[in-house]
Design an enzyme around this catalytic site. Structure first.
Site, PDB file in Angstrom:
ATOM      1  CB  SER A  45       5.828  -1.427   6.850  1.00 38.05           C
ATOM      2  OG  SER A  45       5.543  -2.792   7.126  1.00 38.05           O
ATOM      3  CG  HIS A 247       7.907  -4.653   3.693  1.00 39.04           C
ATOM      4  ND1 HIS A 247       8.902  -5.146   4.520  1.00 39.04           N
ATOM      5  CD2 HIS A 247       7.021  -4.032   4.515  1.00 39.04           C
ATOM      6  CE1 HIS A 247       8.628  -4.814   5.769  1.00 39.04           C
ATOM      7  NE2 HIS A 247       7.498  -4.142   5.795  1.00 39.04           N
TER       8      HIS A 247
END
Length: 266
Positions: A45, A247
């Site tokens: 990711s 993230h």
């Protein structure tokens, strides 16, 4: 422009953030890559761009991720993106190698974080207290050689599938500012943040050692994210209470990961 040689590791330099890892040069060299370069982005990711504006619902690939930004900055039209959120080393071997060939010039990848169960360690710290947090990090650090073996096999497969490519392995940033004041809804407490950053350092050290054995180039992202982790007033990483928690944000990819990669590639 074809670039056949494999880049060697840069020399180790001390980091202000005390990661002690190999890092890209402070000043970018003239790039050898242009519109004729064949580029393949691989990994999890952090490479897919989860945290940027997502256009791919299956894997979370985003045009705001560093691979798309780097390809655009170099005018590259032959850009293959096989990244996928949640990927572990086995996924790279079974699902992503098909994107490579002897004609591939450049490969970038982040991989290994999910193999360590990073997210589980964060949850343990949040839910079970300081002692359990330390125990979880100790266990993860002790298991790093096993992760290193998985990464070694992955890098060997990449080299075999793309023998003429320059391969850049990007590390993971520390997720947290260790000493800043911060709400528990945003991040764990200070002690736990330090422990989790210890885990991140161990992971990056494992990756850099595997990169050295493979003859690839390790790109340390941490200096580029320093001062912009969770609990910073200008964080480039999403806090705990977010759908894309922990993230990079769009700024994290644009101002953190992209400059890190560019400083290594030109």
């Amino acid at each position: 422009m074809r670039r056949r040689s494999i880049l060697l590791l840069s020399a180790a330099v001390p980091l202000a953030a005390a990661l002690g890892l190999l890092t890209a040069p402070a000043h970018a060299q003239t790039s050898a890559y242009d519109s004729t370069t064949k580029y393949v982005a691989m990994g999890d990711s952090y490479s897919a761009g989860v945290g940027g504006a997502t256009t791919d619902l299956d894997c979370g690939r985003s045009p705001q991720g560093y691979p798309a930004l780097w390809a655009k900055a170099h005018g590259i039209t032959s850009f293959t993106d096989v990244t996928c959120g949640g990927a572990v080393t086995v996924d790279v071997l079974s699902k992503q190698l098909s994107g490579l060939s002897a004609d591939t010039d450049v490969v970038t990848i982040t991989i290994g974080g999910n193999d360590t169960g990073w997210g589980e360690k964060v949850l343990t710290c949040l839910q079970s207290g300081d002692a359990a947090c330390t125990a979880a990090v100790d266990q993860a650090v002790a298991n790093m050689p096993a992760v290193g073996s998985k990464v070694d096999a992955t890098y060997a497969a990449i080299k075999n599938a793309a023998p003429n490519a320059d391969v850049y392995v990007l590390g993971y940033p520390n997720l947290f500012e260790a000493t800043a004041s911060c709400s528990v809804w945003i991040a764990p407490n200070q002690f736990q943040r330090k422990e989790l950053n210890r885990f991140a350092r161990a992971l990056n050290q494992t990756l850099s050692a595997s990169v050295a054995k493979a003859g690839f180039r390790f790109v340390d992202a941490q200096p580029f994210f320093a001062g912009h982790a969770v609990c910073s007033s200008k964080s480039w990483i999403y806090p705990i209470v977010n759908l894309t928690a922990l993230h990079p944000t769009a700024d994290g990819y644009r101002l953190g990961y992209l400059p890190a990669l560019t400083s290594a590639t030109g």
